[in-house]
Design an enzyme around this catalytic site. Structure first.
Site, PDB file in Angstrom:
ATOM      1  N   HIS A  58       0.822  -1.215   0.000  1.00 16.03           N
ATOM      2  CA  HIS A  58       0.000   0.000   0.000  1.00 16.03           C
ATOM      3  C   HIS A  58       0.860   1.270   0.000  1.00 16.03           C
ATOM      4  O   HIS A  58       0.481   2.297   0.561  1.00 16.03           O
ATOM      5  CB  HIS A  58      -0.954   0.013   1.202  1.00 16.03           C
ATOM      6  CG  HIS A  58      -1.958  -1.097   1.179  1.00 16.03           C
ATOM      7  ND1 HIS A  58      -3.105  -1.050   0.424  1.00 16.03           N
ATOM      8  CD2 HIS A  58      -1.967  -2.302   1.807  1.00 16.03           C
ATOM      9  CE1 HIS A  58      -3.797  -2.173   0.593  1.00 16.03           C
ATOM     10  NE2 HIS A  58      -3.114  -2.947   1.421  1.00 16.03           N
ATOM     11  N   ASN A 131     -10.330  -2.902   1.974  1.00 19.82           N
ATOM     12  CA  ASN A 131      -9.969  -2.870   0.556  1.00 19.82           C
ATOM     13  C   ASN A 131     -11.197  -2.553  -0.285  1.00 19.82           C
ATOM     14  O   ASN A 131     -12.309  -2.407   0.243  1.00 19.82           O
ATOM     15  CB  ASN A 131      -9.377  -4.212   0.115  1.00 19.82           C
ATOM     16  CG  ASN A 131      -7.953  -4.426   0.602  1.00 19.82           C
ATOM     17  OD1 ASN A 131      -7.151  -3.507   0.617  1.00 19.82           O
ATOM     18  ND2 ASN A 131      -7.639  -5.640   1.011  1.00 19.82           N
TER      19      ASN A 131
END
Length: 487
Positions: A58, A131
């Site tokens: 990420h 997510n």
């Protein structure tokens, strides 16, 4: 809109005026540079330290502030104060991201998107780290480092290798559902605004009476779902690597505030042991027919960060940041993340990362006995740094944040308990059969284009077999498409 440093003399970090910012001090005209040039040394030393280690996953992200507004009464399920009444607003910060790419990677790539949301509640910060998919590739955190290693650069070639990706997925049948999602139409969102978000894991809600419930979160985009084809994404990633970050920033600057309708699926705790599959398995969804999502709120993003490094790069989100009335479940992936995320931030940003402006509580005050360490600001003054003490310092409440769960048995490396319909292929097959013929064709083409790049036939065949077990037609069509590409 950007901030401006007040006009006046340029200074050093210590506030002393700078006489010359164009030339280094030297030993005579044309002579070597002097180490006594404090301004030069300070500038170069600061420049060398302007980056903290990027996130292992990420790393590539964008963020914005906004508000969460409660739209339904959920007090029968949770005593969380920020959910206590209809119309109540809570400040939030949301960070979007891709998973596998480096900090300088392109936005428009086939990859899951992080959807990490920080609620600045009056009972402390609540972090929901999810997510844009309701599922994931694996179901136990012990496999996470191995999985990410396959998505990152190979230690020998220095590139992402299809052999590594498909070798791991082929040997991990539980990934079949998420891989089907990833290579389908929603695998490359057109922007961060045009995708859903999910808490993904199962969490616990506890009401004022101490009754517990299992819950899953859904954030449904009010802008509508929009995606890119592989061909469109390849062009956009080359033309504008910052496409998603730019779209989010510009939309907020223009007053076109993105929003999401927030929903929850709620399962009584008593249902879990006999539910048809393991309700804590991150590779599976709860069918809506079993537990219909109910609307609980609305999320809107309406303010851009003023400094990307300070507020996006240094923002931290930890799944263990719960508030009273919300807690974890026995989801093995979630349990691993409760440790891993906080540990990553302590390494990457520092032991006092929680007290940076973007991370510290905004609606209450952190009262701890933690002291010192890198970047400590002395906020505690001379207060005692232990508990219990008789000097009036903060003390425990004796009120657990969430309900206790019953455990029994012998410790050991046990697999998850088996339920009647537990398998690694069923939901992947269902997802495939729900697709239109056009969607199926694009899915097969995307998968085949990736699998055809592996160097070994056995890796390709093993990967295809997982999709065949999910659906015979799925595997048959994929096998033919890969064979055609591999000649």
């Amino acid at each position: 809109m950007t901030d401006q440093i007040p006009a006046g003399p340029l200074t050093t970090e210590a506030g002393a005026p700078v006489a010359d910012n164009q030339h280094s001090q030297v030993a005579g005209v044309g002579g070597p540079v002097l180490i006594q040039d404090q301004h030069l040394i300070e500038k170069l030393a600061h420049f060398n330290r302007e980056r903290v280690p990027e996130r292992v996953v990420h790393a590539r992200g964008a963020g914005a502030y906004g508000t969460f507004t409660v739209t339904a009464d959920v007090t029968p399920y949770t005593r969380a104060a920020f959910l206590s009444e209809i119309g109540k607003e809570t400040e939030v910060f949301l960070r979007f991201s891709t998973v596998a790419g480096n900090l300088g990677a392109a936005d428009a790539v086939r990859d899951p998107r992080g959807f990490a949301l920080k609620f600045y509640t009056e009972e402390g910060n609540y972090d929901l780290v999810g997510n844009n998919t309701p599922i994931f590739f694996i179901k136990d955190a012990i496999k996470f480092p191995d999985f990410i290693h396959t998505q990152k650069r190979d230690p020998y070639t220095g590139s992402q290798e299809p052999d590594n990706v498909w070798d791991f997925w082929g040997l991990s049948p539980e990934s079949t559902h998420q891989v089907t999602w990833l290579f389908g139409d929603r695998g490359i969102p057109a922007s961060y605004r045009h995708m859903n978000g999910y808490g993904s894991h199962t969490f616990q809600w506890t009401n004022a009476a101490g009754e517990a419930f299992w819950v899953k979160y859904h954030f449904k985009t009010d802008q509508g779902i929009r995606n890119l084809t592989a061909e469109e994404a390849a062009v956009l990633a080359g033309q504008d690597p910052d496409s998603h970050q730019r779209d989010l920033r510009v939309s907020i600057e223009n007053g076109d505030f993105p929003s999401w309708t927030v929903q929850a699926q709620i399962m009584p705790v008593a249902d879990a042991p006999t539910y048809r599959f393991n309700p804590f398995d991150l590779t599976k969804v709860w069918p809506h027919a079993d537990y219909p999502p109910i609307e609980i709120g609305r999320l809107e993003l309406n303010r851009n960060p003023r400094n990307v490094f300070a507020e996006v790069e240094q923002s931290i989100f930890s799944p263990h940041h719960f508030v009273p009335g919300i807690g974890p479940s026995p989801d093995n992936m979630l349990q691993g993340r409760l440790f891993a995320y906080g540990d990553a931030h302590r390494y990457r940003v520092g032991i006092n990362a929680d007290q940076l402006p973007v991370n510290r509580p905004h609606a209450t005050e952190a009262r701890t006995h933690g002291r010192d360490g890198h970047a400590y600001d002395g906020r505690h003054g001379g207060a005692k740094n232990y508990e219990p003490n008789s000097f009036g310092g903060p003390a425990q409440t004796d009120q657990p944040l969430w309900a206790a769960t019953t455990v029994s048995g012998v410790t050991g490396d046990h697999p998850a308990p088996s339920h009647a319909e537990d398998d690694d292929y069923g939901q992947a097959g269902t997802l495939y059969r729900l697709m239109s013929e056009d969607e199926k064709e694009r899915l097969i083409a995307n998968l085949a284009g990736s699998i055809a790049q592996v160097s070994r036939d056995d890796i390709a065949e093993r990967a295809i077999e997982n999709f065949r077990r999910a659906d015979e037609d799925y595997g048959k069509r994929l096998h033919a498409a890969v064979q055609a590409l591999r000649g």
